[in-house]
Design an enzyme around this catalytic site. Structure first.
Site, PDB file in Angstrom:
ATOM      1  CB  SER A  21      16.360   9.649  -7.621  1.00  0.00           C
ATOM      2  OG  SER A  21      17.551   8.630  -7.521  1.00  0.00           O
ATOM      3  CB  SER A  22      17.988   8.371 -12.725  1.00  0.00           C
ATOM      4  OG  SER A  22      19.143   9.179 -13.361  1.00  0.00           O
TER       5      SER A  22
END
Length: 200
Positions: free
Chosen positions: A12-13
């Site tokens: 999710s980064s």
């Protein structure tokens, strides 16, 4: 042989994605290999004193601009996903299962395919069915991947990975350990390379 770089990342980064496109090439340049460590970042966030993007609109607006700017600067394909951020536990579990059963190279290929699916093709990698489809696209057995992603051993493996990462001081993505020396963030890759060069 020199020890491996330990590369911790959360799907999710966006900065983790940017790092994933450079880390292997950088390590190989200095005779190193990379151990990829996926984790679902939520359990680590309480350790980070920073304000989340959700609760800081100004920070959120700036960071979303910076994602686009950073990708363009480094010529990395990127589209901010429609669903962002999202739960990455299934992606992390699946990647760990592939690494442990199909080998590190296949695990890295799978992780890179997941990153591309999310940040280039805007697919919902929080959906286990999407993860299975990505696996199928690189030749993985869908039934085995589904079972592996959901089995209790893989769940415990991910929890153990998060605990180990925390014990090593990991608190964000990307996070690289070079012989125990921590480097947090894609914007530290110049410093990481300088350290690699000094040790070569």
């Amino acid at each position: 042989m020199a020890s491996a770089l330990n590369f911790y990342f959360d799907f999710s980064s966006p900065y983790g994605y940017f790092a994933s496109t450079r880390i292997n090439e950088l390590a190989q340049k200095y005779g190193r290999r990379v151990d990829w460590h996926p984790f679902a970042g939520a359990p680590l966030k309480p350790l980070n004193s920073g304000t989340s993007l959700v609760h800081n609109p100004a920070k959120k607006a700036y960071t979303e601009r910076d994602y686009v700017r950073t990708a363009a600067f480094h010529a990395i394909p990127f589209k901010l996903p429609t669903l962002f951020p999202l739960d990455t536990r299934y992606a992390s579990r699946a990647t760990m299962w592939v690494e442990s059963t199909q080998g590190e190279d296949k695990g890295i290929e799978f992780a890179q395919a997941i990153f591309k699916a999310y940040y280039v093709n805007d697919l919902n990698i929080g959906d286990p069915a999407v993860i299975v489809t990505i696996g199928e696209s690189i030749g993985l057995n869908t039934e085995q991947l589904t079972a592996g992603m959901h089995n209790s051993f893989t769940k415990e493996q991910l929890r153990a990975e998060i605990d180990l990462a925390s014990a090593k001081g990991v608190f964000g993505s990307p996070f690289v350990l070079l012989d125990g020396e921590p480097f947090w963030g894609f914007d530290r890759f110049d410093q990481l390379e300088a350290a690699l060069k000094a040790k070569a």
